[in-house]
Every structure is written in structure tokens, then in C-alpha cells.
Motif scaffolding. Sequence first.
Motif, PDB file in Angstrom:
ATOM      1  N   LYS A 117     -35.108  27.211  22.693  1.00  0.00           N
ATOM      2  CA  LYS A 117     -34.826  25.929  23.353  1.00  0.00           C
ATOM      3  C   LYS A 117     -34.879  26.080  24.877  1.00  0.00           C
ATOM      4  CE  LYS A 117     -31.357  22.372  23.800  1.00  0.00           C
ATOM      5  NZ  LYS A 117     -29.974  22.012  23.689  1.00  0.00           N
ATOM      6  N   ALA A 118     -34.191  27.106  25.380  1.00  0.00           N
ATOM      7  CA  ALA A 118     -34.143  27.327  26.831  1.00  0.00           C
ATOM      8  C   ALA A 118     -35.540  27.618  27.381  1.00  0.00           C
ATOM      9  CB  ALA A 118     -33.202  28.484  27.142  1.00  0.00           C
ATOM     10  N   PHE A 119     -36.295  28.439  26.652  1.00  0.00           N
ATOM     11  CA  PHE A 119     -37.645  28.774  27.113  1.00  0.00           C
ATOM     12  C   PHE A 119     -38.545  27.537  27.110  1.00  0.00           C
ATOM     13  CE2 PHE A 119     -42.040  29.971  25.987  1.00  0.00           C
ATOM     14  CZ  PHE A 119     -42.385  30.590  27.183  1.00  0.00           C
ATOM     15  N   THR A 120     -38.460  26.754  26.019  1.00  0.00           N
ATOM     16  CA  THR A 120     -39.338  25.592  25.875  1.00  0.00           C
ATOM     17  C   THR A 120     -39.109  24.582  26.996  1.00  0.00           C
ATOM     18  OG1 THR A 120     -39.337  25.930  23.491  1.00  0.00           O
ATOM     19  CG2 THR A 120     -40.118  23.800  24.265  1.00  0.00           C
ATOM     20  N   GLU A 121     -37.847  24.416  27.363  1.00  0.00           N
ATOM     21  CA  GLU A 121     -37.512  23.477  28.436  1.00  0.00           C
ATOM     22  C   GLU A 121     -38.257  23.848  29.722  1.00  0.00           C
ATOM     23  OE1 GLU A 121     -33.246  22.244  27.794  1.00  0.00           O
ATOM     24  OE2 GLU A 121     -33.265  22.678  29.956  1.00  0.00           O
ATOM     25  N   SER A 122     -38.194  25.120  30.084  1.00  0.00           N
ATOM     26  CA  SER A 122     -38.893  25.573  31.301  1.00  0.00           C
ATOM     27  C   SER A 122     -40.398  25.540  31.115  1.00  0.00           C
ATOM     28  CB  SER A 122     -38.478  27.005  31.653  1.00  0.00           C
ATOM     29  OG  SER A 122     -37.101  27.084  31.784  1.00  0.00           O
ATOM     30  N   ALA A 123     -40.858  25.977  29.947  1.00  0.00           N
ATOM     31  CA  ALA A 123     -42.306  26.032  29.688  1.00  0.00           C
ATOM     32  C   ALA A 123     -42.923  24.647  29.824  1.00  0.00           C
ATOM     33  CB  ALA A 123     -42.564  26.606  28.297  1.00  0.00           C
ATOM     34  N   HIS A 124     -42.270  23.648  29.262  1.00  0.00           N
ATOM     35  CA  HIS A 124     -42.811  22.278  29.329  1.00  0.00           C
ATOM     36  C   HIS A 124     -42.906  21.759  30.756  1.00  0.00           C
ATOM     37  CE1 HIS A 124     -42.052  21.155  24.819  1.00  0.00           C
ATOM     38  NE2 HIS A 124     -43.050  22.008  24.997  1.00  0.00           N
ATOM     39  N   GLU A 125     -41.960  22.196  31.581  1.00  0.00           N
ATOM     40  CA  GLU A 125     -41.994  21.735  32.977  1.00  0.00           C
ATOM     41  C   GLU A 125     -43.225  22.227  33.720  1.00  0.00           C
ATOM     42  OE1 GLU A 125     -38.520  22.064  35.328  1.00  0.00           O
ATOM     43  OE2 GLU A 125     -37.247  21.189  33.759  1.00  0.00           O
ATOM     44  N   ILE A 126     -43.794  23.348  33.258  1.00  0.00           N
ATOM     45  CA  ILE A 126     -45.007  23.849  33.919  1.00  0.00           C
ATOM     46  C   ILE A 126     -46.238  23.720  33.017  1.00  0.00           C
ATOM     47  CG2 ILE A 126     -43.816  25.369  35.546  1.00  0.00           C
ATOM     48  CD1 ILE A 126     -44.531  27.721  33.631  1.00  0.00           C
ATOM     49  N   GLY A 127     -46.144  22.854  32.000  1.00  0.00           N
ATOM     50  CA  GLY A 127     -47.320  22.515  31.188  1.00  0.00           C
ATOM     51  C   GLY A 127     -47.732  23.560  30.165  1.00  0.00           C
ATOM     52  N   ILE A 128     -46.784  24.390  29.742  1.00  0.00           N
ATOM     53  CA  ILE A 128     -47.086  25.422  28.746  1.00  0.00           C
ATOM     54  C   ILE A 128     -46.592  24.957  27.381  1.00  0.00           C
ATOM     55  CG2 ILE A 128     -46.623  27.843  28.057  1.00  0.00           C
ATOM     56  CD1 ILE A 128     -47.976  27.885  30.740  1.00  0.00           C
ATOM     57  N   SER A 129     -47.415  25.113  26.355  1.00  0.00           N
ATOM     58  CA  SER A 129     -47.004  24.769  24.993  1.00  0.00           C
ATOM     59  C   SER A 129     -46.332  25.961  24.328  1.00  0.00           C
ATOM     60  CB  SER A 129     -48.217  24.348  24.157  1.00  0.00           C
ATOM     61  OG  SER A 129     -48.599  23.048  24.514  1.00  0.00           O
ATOM     62  N   VAL A 130     -45.426  25.663  23.402  1.00  0.00           N
ATOM     63  CA  VAL A 130     -44.660  26.737  22.757  1.00  0.00           C
ATOM     64  C   VAL A 130     -44.782  26.675  21.240  1.00  0.00           C
ATOM     65  CG1 VAL A 130     -42.364  27.784  22.513  1.00  0.00           C
ATOM     66  CG2 VAL A 130     -43.005  26.700  24.677  1.00  0.00           C
ATOM     67  N   GLU A 131     -45.033  27.842  20.667  1.00  0.00           N
ATOM     68  CA  GLU A 131     -45.000  28.008  19.212  1.00  0.00           C
ATOM     69  C   GLU A 131     -43.824  28.933  18.902  1.00  0.00           C
ATOM     70  OE1 GLU A 131     -48.609  29.736  17.486  1.00  0.00           O
ATOM     71  OE2 GLU A 131     -47.488  30.406  15.730  1.00  0.00           O
ATOM     72  N   ALA A 132     -43.121  28.658  17.814  1.00  0.00           N
ATOM     73  CA  ALA A 132     -42.013  29.535  17.411  1.00  0.00           C
ATOM     74  C   ALA A 132     -41.889  29.542  15.900  1.00  0.00           C
ATOM     75  CB  ALA A 132     -40.712  29.093  18.078  1.00  0.00           C
ATOM     76  N   GLU A 133     -41.009  30.398  15.427  1.00  0.00           N
ATOM     77  CA  GLU A 133     -40.877  30.630  13.991  1.00  0.00           C
ATOM     78  C   GLU A 133     -39.406  30.720  13.588  1.00  0.00           C
ATOM     79  OE1 GLU A 133     -42.807  34.327  12.949  1.00  0.00           O
ATOM     80  OE2 GLU A 133     -42.499  34.050  10.797  1.00  0.00           O
ATOM     81  N   VAL A 134     -39.084  30.183  12.405  1.00  0.00           N
ATOM     82  CA  VAL A 134     -37.742  30.416  11.830  1.00  0.00           C
ATOM     83  C   VAL A 134     -37.911  31.226  10.563  1.00  0.00           C
ATOM     84  CG1 VAL A 134     -36.073  28.673  12.553  1.00  0.00           C
ATOM     85  CG2 VAL A 134     -37.921  28.033  11.001  1.00  0.00           C
ATOM     86  N   GLY A 135     -37.111  32.252  10.394  1.00  0.00           N
ATOM     87  CA  GLY A 135     -37.309  33.171   9.271  1.00  0.00           C
ATOM     88  C   GLY A 135     -38.438  34.107   9.641  1.00  0.00           C
ATOM     89  N   THR A 136     -38.564  35.225   8.976  1.00  0.00           N
ATOM     90  CA  THR A 136     -39.617  36.176   9.342  1.00  0.00           C
ATOM     91  C   THR A 136     -40.627  36.320   8.227  1.00  0.00           C
ATOM     92  OG1 THR A 136     -37.921  37.379  10.535  1.00  0.00           O
ATOM     93  CG2 THR A 136     -40.040  38.456  10.345  1.00  0.00           C
ATOM     94  N   MET A 137     -41.876  36.031   8.551  1.00  0.00           N
ATOM     95  CA  MET A 137     -42.959  36.201   7.588  1.00  0.00           C
ATOM     96  C   MET A 137     -43.226  37.691   7.392  1.00  0.00           C
ATOM     97  SD  MET A 137     -46.582  34.348   7.948  1.00  0.00           S
ATOM     98  CE  MET A 137     -47.675  35.734   7.841  1.00  0.00           C
TER      99      MET A 137
END
Length: 288
Positions: A117-137
Motif C-alpha cells: 500500500k505504502a509503495f503503491t501510493e508513492s509509485a502512482h504519484e510518479i506514474g509507475i504501475s504496481v503488480e503484487a501477490e497475496v499468498g505464494t505461488m
Amino acid sequence: MIVNPRELMEDAQRNNYAVAGINATTLEGIQAVLSAAEELGAPVILSHAQVHEKYAPIDVFGPLLAAFAEKAKIPVVLHLDHGTQYSYILKAIRYGFNSIMYDCAHLPLEENIQRVKAFTESAHEIGISVEAEVGTMPSNIVGMGGCTEYGKKIDRIEDYFTDPDIAGRFCRETKIDMLTASFGTVHGFYIEKPVLDFERLRKIKEASGIPLVMHGTTGVEEEQIKRAVKGGVRKFNYFTGVATSASLPIENKIRNAEGPLYYHEIAQCAADVMKVQAKHMIALLQSV
Ligand SMILES: [Zn+2]
């Protein structure tokens, strides 16, 4: 040209296709992926995985990837795959990556949510998209988490599946752009034929409401891949199939050489073979 990942994913959602996310670990790999996409006139996600740092150090490989992506004649997203270390992610952004998988899936759920959440907030401010995962494949690749012992049979793959309710909460709270969904695949080669759980995929799609990502595409039947595209998967991570395809042709080339063989001829052989593999996957995802 490098394009905005969010716009590319929105277009994929609207037109019901998916984009191949292919990791390149060598110069030949980059050439193979981009020339495959260019010949087909399709967008592509050119990826670098943190786990490949040893083979392709980001300090030299990052700027190289960016230079190739910028010069490409098709839309390219520059993506960091399985970024786990904050400083590594910052380096990727500095080198021009505009899409980041921030992988905190190995951490307890609450910590995963908090960090992403914290990373995505900053990433979006500089136009970066975020992918993440819940659970481990799980993985059949050493060093990728999950089942790390190569060739070890996974007893209950269902234990690794993404829970739709948790996925929904994760996406709402973190505001990520793409979710890695686990519904039957593993990284690396399969010991048993994979069977995807499409009912689960439907529930994850409904609960998350964002483009989904499938990792472990190598070895999945084409019909299942096509169904997964229809089911909302917009990015397919494809690496093992491309990266291992050149071994046999190279072996034959060396064996049949009648005189001295230059290394660049071997490298060219690898690029040609990997391009065929990449082209096949890109075409399968309806992104042409
Ligand atoms: Zn992965």
C-alpha cells in the motif's frame, strides 16, 4: 516506444486480450522478445527479474533494456519481476522501468498489505504501475520461493491458490494495478500436467476488479491459456519456455559445425529460436 502500463492494461481489458510479459536475461533475449513483438505488431512487456541479477546485473542491464525498449517500433512496458528489495526497486525506477512487481508475498498478510500500500501510493504519484501477490505461488525453480527443491512434487497445489476474498481486500486496500493470481500454475517446469481452476479465477476477477497476472505459463495447454485470457488474465509471465528453447538447436549447431564456429553465430542461433517461442506466445494471447 515505452508506453504507460495502465493505458496498455485498460486497452487489454476493453478488447479482451492479454500481453506477454517475457523476462530477458541476455542481449539475445532482449532482441528475441522485441523482434517477435515487432514482427507481429503487438505490444509486449519486457521484464527483468531480480532473481536474475547474477546473470544480468541491473546497473548495466537496466539501461540496456530501456534503450532497446525506447527504440522498439511497438508499445513496450518495462517491468521489474519479483522485486523484493526496496533499493533494487528504486534502481529499476531510476533506469526507466515503469511497472514494478513489489513482491512481499512471503510476508504475513498484514505486512504485505501495509508495505505494498505504502509503495503503491508513492509509485502512482510518479506514474509507475504496481503488480503484487497475496499468498505464494510454488516454484520448480531454485531460489524463487515456494517449492524450492527442484523436481519435488507439490502435494497439494490448492494450498497455494489465491483466496478470492483476501484478494479483494488486498486490492481495495493497496490500490495496486495488477494482481498475481495463483490458480493452478507453478514457476519453471511442470512435473504433472497443470489444470487451472477457472471457477476460482472467475471469483478472483470479480473480487479484485483489476487486471490479473498469471505466472508460470510455460507448459500450460494452449486451450487453458486462451480460457484464462477470456477469464480476465491480462498479463502472462512467460520465461522458462523461451529461455530453454535454444539449448538443443545450439547443441546441434555445435555438433554439426564443419569449421570454426564464432560465438556470435551461436548467439544468433539462440536469438532466432527464442524469437519463434516468443512470437508463438504473443500470438496466442490475441494481442496482435
Ligand atoms: Zn513469477
